[in-house]
Design an enzyme around this catalytic site. Sequence first.
Site, short mmCIF file in Angstrom:
data_model
loop_
_atom_site.label_atom_id
_atom_site.label_comp_id
_atom_site.label_asym_id
_atom_site.label_seq_id
_atom_site.Cartn_x
_atom_site.Cartn_y
_atom_site.Cartn_z
N LYS A 126 -11.83 -5.41 8.13
CA LYS A 126 -11.73 -6.18 6.89
C LYS A 126 -12.80 -7.26 6.80
CE LYS A 126 -8.35 -9.42 8.76
NZ LYS A 126 -7.13 -10.16 8.55
N HIS B 188 -8.23 -1.79 0.32
CA HIS B 188 -7.18 -2.78 0.01
C HIS B 188 -7.94 -4.07 -0.25
CE1 HIS B 188 -4.13 -0.53 2.63
NE2 HIS B 188 -5.28 -0.07 3.08
N ASP C 29 -2.69 -8.16 -5.03
CA ASP C 29 -3.18 -6.99 -4.34
C ASP C 29 -3.89 -6.02 -5.28
OD1 ASP C 29 -3.43 -5.55 -2.03
OD2 ASP C 29 -1.27 -5.32 -1.70
N CYS D 80 0.79 -1.24 0.00
CA CYS D 80 0.00 0.00 0.00
C CYS D 80 0.82 1.30 0.00
CB CYS D 80 -1.04 0.01 1.11
SG CYS D 80 -0.70 -1.06 2.50
N ARG E 13 8.08 -10.80 4.72
CA ARG E 13 7.71 -10.63 6.13
C ARG E 13 8.54 -11.60 6.94
NH1 ARG E 13 1.08 -10.21 5.69
NH2 ARG E 13 1.10 -8.49 4.20
N HIS F 91 -5.49 -1.74 -4.84
CA HIS F 91 -5.93 -0.64 -3.98
C HIS F 91 -6.88 0.21 -4.78
CE1 HIS F 91 -2.24 -2.05 -2.06
NE2 HIS F 91 -2.87 -1.75 -0.94
N GLN G 213 1.31 -11.06 -3.20
CA GLN G 213 -0.10 -10.81 -2.97
C GLN G 213 -0.74 -10.41 -4.29
OE1 GLN G 213 0.52 -7.76 0.15
NE2 GLN G 213 -0.66 -9.14 1.45
#
Length: 571
Positions: A402, A448, A320, A271, A300, A322, A318
Amino acid sequence: MAGSDVDLVTLRHSAAHVLAQAVKELYPEVKLGIGPAIEDGFYYDFDRSEGFTPEDLEKIEAGMKKIVAANLPFTRREVTREEAESIFANEPYKLELIRDLAEDAVLTVYEQGGFVDLCRGPHIERTGLVKAFKLLSVAGAYWRGSEKNPMLQRIYGTAFPKQKALDEYLTRLEEARKRDHRKLGKDLDLFSFHEEGPGFPFWHPKGTIVYNQIVEQWRSLHTSRGYQEVRTPMILNEALWHRSGHWDTYRENMYFVDIDEQTYAVKPMNCPGVMLIYKDNLRSYRDLPMKFAELGHVHRHEKSGVLHGLFRVRAFTQDDAHIFCRPDQIQTEITDVIALIGSIYEKYGFKDYRIELSTRPAKSIGSEEVWTAAENALQEALKTAGIAYAVNPGDGAFYGPKIDFHVRDSMGRSWQLGTIQLDFSMPERFDLEYIGEDGKPHRPVMIHRAALGSLERFMGIIIEEYAGAFPLWLAPTQIIILPIADRHADYANEVAARLKAEGLRVSVDSRNEKTGFKIREAQIQKIPYMLIVGDREASEGKASVRKRESGDLGAMPVDEFIASLRNELTV
RNA sequence: GCCGACGUAGCUCAACGGUAGAGCAACGGUUUUGUAAACCGUAGGUUGCGGGUUCGAUUCCCAUCGUCGGCCCCA
């Protein structure tokens, strides 16, 4: 059905008591924790400094059999707090439980054959009903689930009303082991892990094909829905992570590098990078919603003990995206995302999924009002869409609440895949704006979201889902051509060339081996189609088709085979 | 990170104080093969890495790395 479920829970809970009784009889010095029924069985926690060995488990199991054979009655008794404290005077964990019970709570104990346990019940009538049980494993577990507490020894077991059901369960465990993605990943040469980078997957050529197929499908569904794909840097300087809040709330999971007297962090999330793309231009209300999709490779630093094949790694991608939108667009956007996620799952046959809403966690950023607004917005979107959901209090991301998607696979196991997170904080922290109809700056909202969650975990899940037998569109090798003898190699290569020209993934096994042997290997490699070509096929421009699942389909013209694959791939 | 178990040839396993062994795979040869394993031969390991005990360690001890089963976390 509900009735029999309850009975199973009671049976297993009682089996846990029988386990505790057996342990106490064998090792009187052991202190008792708790012993509930769980999804597939039961456990009981014990405090014993030496731990339990597999031989101990055998002894305990034998002890349990004796207790079952004695067919002892379970008796329930209400006790006063003082009585309870005296009964469990030598059981510190039980005393702690008693102390924590509400003032007006009714305390009950259950007793069988002189063994008394603090318990709400209910229980089966007699120990003889525990007909089919088995102790499965022993593992450490923190008392009351907190790593600040001492670690107890947890013995896991399972119990069923009939031996047949127990045998079936054990067979199912065996089946699950056979389709373990770590084993299949090796057998099918899809990926590997190495000591040089624990938790960092290495994708082999075959695994990469499957991975890329997933991405291709993902990408086409996203571009057709107005997402724009972006890519952001792997490392970004410290200041950015302070601004995003990751420094304060996520630092222990991040990797850092020092370069030119500056500290950079390897991104654990995508993000903040995307924020900079949004901010790079002045945005109009007419631009919104803007949907930036990113296959973001994040790192991570997960604790060593949690690594688990592809399910839990330290570097993953991910899927992902946004979405920056106006507040009045939140609901439509969330509804759209829910639909998109559903359509992605459909391709893998995941039709059975449930949705959970997670609210503000203890460690979080942003004001109470902002959180409430975000939680309400998600809830509204779910209600408007008429989607049933459960609530997970305190389980949200640090920047917002979420919605999680949990899918059930063919073995009945549940996996968290997709997530939709609503974020009012990050736009605030990065001072994001768009110019409204009124000509004034306004704050956009950020959503997200991920459908597959992590490509790595998703790969692990579908490897197990398909037991390595990928459907045609995903299979690393779709067709293998097996020439009968050396003289058929030219024809085999000719057929292969035609299939390759159609964009199919094909290989030729021209080794000096018998056809039966080549078929066996192709079956083990779970290749969807085998084409056997010999004198008969070569002279007629045909190929004998063998399908992975159904075996020999007979000879057919190569064109016809291609047409049938085309058809299969468009379904 | 914590508790426990385990690391032997590419893979699956054996030997458990006395010079490390099998099957499959690999390589060479014979065979030219028709729907789930042809035959013969060859090569392959400072037993995860580092210390220690011992005349001698894959075997016992310590440390470390990794893996596995859980716990705490989590996409």
